[in-house]
Design an enzyme around this catalytic site. Structure first.
Site, PDB file in Angstrom:
ATOM      1  N   VAL A   1       0.689  -1.062  -0.106  1.00 28.83           N
ATOM      2  CA  VAL A   1      -0.266  -0.269   0.660  1.00 28.83           C
ATOM      3  C   VAL A   1       1.097   1.007   0.239  1.00 28.83           C
ATOM      4  CG1 VAL A   1      -1.790   0.440   1.672  1.00 28.83           C
ATOM      5  CG2 VAL A   1      -2.462  -0.841   1.474  1.00 28.83           C
ATOM      6  N   PRO A   2       0.764   1.723  -1.084  1.00 28.19           N
ATOM      7  CA  PRO A   2       1.870   3.004  -1.410  1.00 28.19           C
ATOM      8  C   PRO A   2       2.042   3.989  -0.557  1.00 28.19           C
ATOM      9  CG  PRO A   2       1.073   2.932  -3.441  1.00 28.19           C
ATOM     10  CD  PRO A   2       0.043   1.649  -2.348  1.00 28.19           C
ATOM     11  N   CYS A   3       1.592   4.274   0.760  1.00 32.73           N
ATOM     12  CA  CYS A   3       1.601   5.586   1.377  1.00 32.73           C
ATOM     13  C   CYS A   3       2.231   6.377   0.853  1.00 32.73           C
ATOM     14  CB  CYS A   3       1.352   5.171   3.206  1.00 32.73           C
ATOM     15  SG  CYS A   3       3.290   4.162   3.742  1.00 32.73           S
ATOM     16  N   HIS A   4       3.452   6.536   0.810  1.00 29.70           N
ATOM     17  CA  HIS A   4       4.371   7.254   0.331  1.00 29.70           C
ATOM     18  C   HIS A   4       4.232   8.208  -1.053  1.00 29.70           C
ATOM     19  CE1 HIS A   4       5.619   3.836  -2.387  1.00 29.70           C
ATOM     20  NE2 HIS A   4       5.870   4.823  -3.648  1.00 29.70           N
ATOM     21  N   ARG A   5       2.985   7.328  -1.066  1.00 31.14           N
ATOM     22  CA  ARG A   5       2.493   8.489  -2.478  1.00 31.14           C
ATOM     23  C   ARG A   5       1.726   9.223  -2.109  1.00 31.14           C
ATOM     24  NH1 ARG A   5       1.773   3.092  -6.336  1.00 31.14           N
ATOM     25  NH2 ARG A   5       3.679   3.092  -6.632  1.00 31.14           N
TER      26      ARG A   5
END
Length: 138
Positions: free
Chosen positions: A97-101
């Site tokens: 889950v690309p929370c850095h985005r």
């Protein structure tokens, strides 16, 4: 200390209304999460909804805490707290889950992995991940 300078070009910001129909149903609470991994973990319904929306942000693009909160009828702070507890970042057995985005409304980086200090190693890592995705997308 140098300032971490990173700005989001408007073409890289996912429009708030661009979520898939399934994301809208999940956000509205009218659809269950279609992720078997989510079902196997102890997560709140809100966390599942946040992770589902984040998983649909394309590589090389970003969204904001505020836009996700608006989609989920929540607050940006609640979205940030859910992302702070993201269990999908450190285990290759689970889809990421690309929370850095997810960035702040003013396109500052915001926090990462519970760190809010813009000079922390975690936030620097967020910057590196975003820059690598932008380079790969070019």
């Amino acid at each position: 200390m140098e300032r971490l300078a990173w700005t989001v070009h408007p073409s890289r910001l996912v429009p708030n209304g661009a979520l898939s129909e399934q994301c809208r149903r999940v956000a509205a609470g009218t659809d269950t999460i279609g992720c078997r991994v989510c079902e196997s973990l102890t997560l709140t319904l809100f966390q599942k909804r946040v992770y589902h929306v984040c998983a649909n942000i394309p590589s090389g693009f970003v969204s904001t805490y505020a836009d996700i909160a608006q989609t989920l009828r929540s607050s940006p702070r609640a979205v940030g707290q859910a992302l702070k507890r993201n269990p999908f970042n450190n285990d290759d057995a689970f889809p990421r889950v690309p929370c850095h985005r997810v960035v702040k409304r003013n396109c500052d980086l915001g926090g990462f992995k519970g760190e809010a200090n813009p000079h922390s190693e975690a936030v620097r890592h967020k910057l590196e991940l975003l820059e690598e995705e932008v380079r790969s997308a070019a």
